[in-house]
Design a protein around this motif. Structure first.
Motif, PDB file in Angstrom:
ATOM      1  N   CYS A 110      31.269 -91.437  20.738  1.00  0.00           N
ATOM      2  CA  CYS A 110      31.047 -92.337  21.436  1.00  0.00           C
ATOM      3  C   CYS A 110      30.145 -93.639  21.577  1.00  0.00           C
ATOM      4  N   ILE A 111      29.225 -92.619  20.007  1.00  0.00           N
ATOM      5  CA  ILE A 111      28.515 -93.991  19.709  1.00  0.00           C
ATOM      6  C   ILE A 111      29.235 -95.286  19.208  1.00  0.00           C
ATOM      7  N   GLY A 112      30.450 -94.867  19.050  1.00  0.00           N
ATOM      8  CA  GLY A 112      31.472 -96.102  18.216  1.00  0.00           C
ATOM      9  C   GLY A 112      31.301 -97.151  19.104  1.00  0.00           C
ATOM     10  N   ARG A 113      31.308 -96.754  20.633  1.00  0.00           N
ATOM     11  CA  ARG A 113      31.756 -97.762  21.535  1.00  0.00           C
ATOM     12  C   ARG A 113      30.684 -98.450  21.623  1.00  0.00           C
ATOM     13  N   TRP A 114      29.672 -98.642  21.966  1.00  0.00           N
ATOM     14  CA  TRP A 114      28.509 -99.302  21.537  1.00  0.00           C
ATOM     15  C   TRP A 114      29.094-100.627  20.547  1.00  0.00           C
ATOM     16  N   PRO A 115      29.301-101.634  22.104  1.00  0.00           N
ATOM     17  CA  PRO A 115      29.647-103.303  21.868  1.00  0.00           C
ATOM     18  C   PRO A 115      28.477-103.841  20.722  1.00  0.00           C
ATOM     19  N   ALA A 116      27.659-103.763  20.923  1.00  0.00           N
ATOM     20  CA  ALA A 116      26.850-104.012  19.991  1.00  0.00           C
ATOM     21  C   ALA A 116      26.695-103.732  18.629  1.00  0.00           C
ATOM     22  N   LEU A 117      27.507-103.390  18.334  1.00  0.00           N
ATOM     23  CA  LEU A 117      27.847-102.716  16.634  1.00  0.00           C
ATOM     24  C   LEU A 117      29.606-104.317  16.722  1.00  0.00           C
ATOM     25  N   GLY A 118      30.203-104.098  17.721  1.00  0.00           N
ATOM     26  CA  GLY A 118      31.428-105.577  17.110  1.00  0.00           C
ATOM     27  C   GLY A 118      32.522-104.724  16.541  1.00  0.00           C
ATOM     28  N   GLU A 119      32.964-104.782  15.135  1.00  0.00           N
ATOM     29  CA  GLU A 119      34.451-104.762  14.711  1.00  0.00           C
ATOM     30  C   GLU A 119      33.769-103.982  13.830  1.00  0.00           C
ATOM     31  N   GLN A 120      32.585-103.280  13.630  1.00  0.00           N
ATOM     32  CA  GLN A 120      32.136-102.058  13.025  1.00  0.00           C
ATOM     33  C   GLN A 120      32.046-100.705  13.836  1.00  0.00           C
ATOM     34  N   ARG A 121      32.806-100.964  14.944  1.00  0.00           N
ATOM     35  CA  ARG A 121      31.973 -99.929  15.539  1.00  0.00           C
ATOM     36  C   ARG A 121      32.764 -98.625  15.313  1.00  0.00           C
ATOM     37  N   SER A 122      34.184 -98.865  14.893  1.00  0.00           N
ATOM     38  CA  SER A 122      34.858 -97.152  14.623  1.00  0.00           C
ATOM     39  C   SER A 122      33.798 -96.778  13.078  1.00  0.00           C
ATOM     40  N   GLN A 123      33.230 -97.923  12.437  1.00  0.00           N
ATOM     41  CA  GLN A 123      32.552 -97.021  11.001  1.00  0.00           C
ATOM     42  C   GLN A 123      31.692 -95.644  11.581  1.00  0.00           C
ATOM     43  N   VAL A 124      31.372 -95.612  12.896  1.00  0.00           N
ATOM     44  CA  VAL A 124      29.980 -94.570  12.853  1.00  0.00           C
ATOM     45  C   VAL A 124      31.194 -93.399  12.376  1.00  0.00           C
ATOM     46  N   ALA A 125      31.956 -93.324  13.354  1.00  0.00           N
ATOM     47  CA  ALA A 125      32.835 -91.912  12.953  1.00  0.00           C
ATOM     48  C   ALA A 125      33.119 -92.086  11.614  1.00  0.00           C
ATOM     49  N   THR A 126      33.889 -93.124  10.435  1.00  0.00           N
ATOM     50  CA  THR A 126      33.725 -92.814   9.530  1.00  0.00           C
ATOM     51  C   THR A 126      32.708 -92.485   8.824  1.00  0.00           C
ATOM     52  N   ALA A 127      31.815 -93.198   9.140  1.00  0.00           N
ATOM     53  CA  ALA A 127      30.007 -92.583   8.315  1.00  0.00           C
ATOM     54  C   ALA A 127      30.152 -90.853   8.423  1.00  0.00           C
ATOM     55  N   ALA A 128      30.703 -90.596   9.693  1.00  0.00           N
ATOM     56  CA  ALA A 128      29.644 -89.399   9.726  1.00  0.00           C
ATOM     57  C   ALA A 128      30.281 -88.014   9.563  1.00  0.00           C
ATOM     58  N   PHE A 129      32.010 -88.843   9.241  1.00  0.00           N
ATOM     59  CA  PHE A 129      32.902 -87.726   8.658  1.00  0.00           C
ATOM     60  C   PHE A 129      32.941 -87.709   6.969  1.00  0.00           C
ATOM     61  N   PHE A 130      32.489 -88.495   6.383  1.00  0.00           N
ATOM     62  CA  PHE A 130      32.531 -88.970   5.348  1.00  0.00           C
ATOM     63  C   PHE A 130      30.675 -88.162   4.623  1.00  0.00           C
ATOM     64  N   ALA A 131      30.041 -88.491   5.738  1.00  0.00           N
ATOM     65  CA  ALA A 131      28.539 -87.492   5.440  1.00  0.00           C
ATOM     66  C   ALA A 131      28.693 -86.168   5.738  1.00  0.00           C
ATOM     67  N   PHE A 132      29.762 -86.080   6.430  1.00  0.00           N
ATOM     68  CA  PHE A 132      29.666 -84.603   6.942  1.00  0.00           C
ATOM     69  C   PHE A 132      30.402 -83.808   5.899  1.00  0.00           C
ATOM     70  N   SER A 133      31.203 -84.400   5.288  1.00  0.00           N
ATOM     71  CA  SER A 133      32.132 -83.828   3.666  1.00  0.00           C
ATOM     72  C   SER A 133      31.067 -83.710   2.652  1.00  0.00           C
ATOM     73  N   THR A 134      30.268 -84.581   1.933  1.00  0.00           N
ATOM     74  CA  THR A 134      29.666 -84.381   1.461  1.00  0.00           C
ATOM     75  C   THR A 134      28.166 -83.411   2.352  1.00  0.00           C
ATOM     76  N   TYR A 135      27.825 -83.765   2.956  1.00  0.00           N
ATOM     77  CA  TYR A 135      26.975 -82.069   3.361  1.00  0.00           C
ATOM     78  C   TYR A 135      27.256 -80.773   3.062  1.00  0.00           C
ATOM     79  N   ALA A 136      28.781 -81.064   3.761  1.00  0.00           N
ATOM     80  CA  ALA A 136      29.369 -79.340   2.790  1.00  0.00           C
ATOM     81  C   ALA A 136      29.075 -79.007   2.112  1.00  0.00           C
ATOM     82  N   THR A 137      29.883 -79.862   1.384  1.00  0.00           N
ATOM     83  CA  THR A 137      29.988 -79.562  -0.469  1.00  0.00           C
ATOM     84  C   THR A 137      28.220 -78.926  -1.705  1.00  0.00           C
ATOM     85  N   ALA A 138      27.545 -80.169  -0.431  1.00  0.00           N
ATOM     86  CA  ALA A 138      26.026 -79.543  -1.276  1.00  0.00           C
ATOM     87  C   ALA A 138      25.152 -78.798  -1.289  1.00  0.00           C
ATOM     88  N   THR A 139      24.762 -78.032  -2.141  1.00  0.00           N
ATOM     89  CA  THR A 139      23.828 -76.482  -2.265  1.00  0.00           C
ATOM     90  C   THR A 139      23.123 -76.370  -1.764  1.00  0.00           C
TER      91      THR A 139
END
Length: 387
Positions: A110-139
């Motif tokens: 939903c945040i990735g629909r924000w026009p202010a981020l322009g071409e980088q809007r899709s990176q919100v979800a991408t970063a969130a998914f990578f961060a989730f993976s990193t978070y899940a593997t941390a002890t």
């Protein structure tokens, strides 16, 4: 071995002359340099758990101009920070389970629909998914916080190096893009006017030839968009670029006159389109009026405009003063040719108000075309005077 010859020719063009090939080679080289430096810092110096974020960021924000690189770096950093923040908030509240991932995905998208981020809007979800993976593997909690913060740090390192390399290593000045856009547009107009001059001069104005002119007009209209894109690139290459202060480039601190020229040629393309549509409705059997002298005069007028377009198609900033003088001389000839068109229409008593025949459109569009070509000549003359 055809591919080898093609590659060799491409390398020679990139080495010997400025243009698309050299720009591409520079962009690839700078991207590789920035990515290598980012990987070295992330992997060898910081021993990061996910070092690929740094070179990926460096390559992602590398752009044709320094200004665009800075702008994309800011947007990308903001998108990644928001994505990581969303994951951190949901992760620490709900834990790394499937329900938490669904919440992260929905909010980030939903945040990735924000026009202010322009071409980088899709990176919100991408970063969130990578961060989730990193978070899940941390002890441990401390490890989770450290890993999430490290993602943002690596992105900052990659973006910073990308901007720094683009700024320090041959920062691109694309003022030639403005010239090239005008050249292509004028070349399309020249081709159309040349064929129109031939057809009108010989009286061969049948439906097939008129259709050919309409297609040529459509190609010219497409070239207008290319010319505007070239102008935008040229203008965006100036801000934050230290090369613009060098003596060789101080004459290119603005492109208003070039934009005026593109505007005038765009209107000329529109007038030519109106003219070709009218000629497409030409009556095959026209024996009521003596129109040959008027068409011959119009053919000469089209040829005079073609000569102006030819000079613009070979536009060169280093010889702009001489070219502007030549365009002014040709514009005087075109004005004289226009008067002959008006005189021929008057002498042969052509029905200029009859909408079923193209005579009125021929005369009206001739006057408008002359105005737009004169505007183009004046704009380029002023550009030469300011350089």
């Amino acid at each position: 071995m055809e591919w080898l010859r093609s590659c060799t020719a491409w390398v020679k063009r990139a080495w010997s002359t400025p243009g698309h090939e050299r720009n591409t080679a520079l962009l690839v080289g700078k991207s590789a340099l920035a990515a290598t430096l980012a990987w070295w810092i992330a992997y060898d110096l910081l021993n990061a758990a996910s070092p690929a974020f740094a070179p990926f960021s460096a390559v992602l924000i590398m752009n044709a101009t320094v200004y665009k690189s800075v702008w994309q770096a800011l947007r990308y950093t903001a998108a990644v920070t928001v994505g990581v923040a969303v994951q951190a908030a949901i992760g620490f509240l709900a834990g790394p389970d499937l329900f938490a991932f669904v919440l992260v995905a929905v909010i980030a998208l939903c945040i990735g629909r924000w026009p202010a981020l322009g071409e980088q809007r899709s990176q919100v979800a991408t970063a969130a998914f990578f961060a989730f993976s990193t978070y899940a593997t941390a002890t441990t909690t401390a490890d989770k916080v450290n890993q999430l913060g490290q993602i943002i740090l690596l992105v900052l390192i990659g973006c910073g190096l990308g901007v720094l390399v683009n700024l320090c290593v041959a920062p691109p000045l694309r003022y030639r893009s403005a010239e090239h856009g005008l050249q292509v547009l004028a070349g399309r107009i020249e081709t159309l006017l040349d064929d129109m001059a031939d057809g009108l001069g010989t009286g061969e104005v049948d439906s097939d030839r008129a259709a050919k002119w309409r297609r040529a007009g459509e190609r010219a209209q497409h070239a207008v968009g290319q010319a505007r894109a070239g102008l935008d690139t040229a203008e965006s290459s100036l801000p934050l670029n230290p090369r613009r202060f060098l003596p060789a480039h101080r004459g290119y601190l603005g492109f208003d006159r070039y934009r005026q020229s593109v505007d005038a040629l765009e209107r000329a393309v529109y007038q030519l389109g109106s003219l070709t549509r009218s000629l497409g409705r030409w009556r095959e059997a026209e024996d009521t009026y003596t129109y040959s002298p008027a068409l011959k005069a119009y053919a000469d007028f089209a040829a005079s405009l073609r000569d102006i377009a030819h000079v613009i198609a070979e536009l060169d900033s280093d010889a702009l003063a001489e070219q502007a003088q030549e365009m002014c001389r040709l514009a005087t000839i075109a004005h004289e040719a226009l008067q002959k068109v008006l005189g021929a229409a008057r002498d042969n008593e052509l029905p200029l108000s009859d909408a079923s025949r193209p005579y009125g459109v021929l005369v009206v569009e001739a006057t408008r075309l002359m105005e737009e070509f004169q505007n183009t000549c004046d704009a380029l003359k002023d550009t030469a005077a300011e350089s």
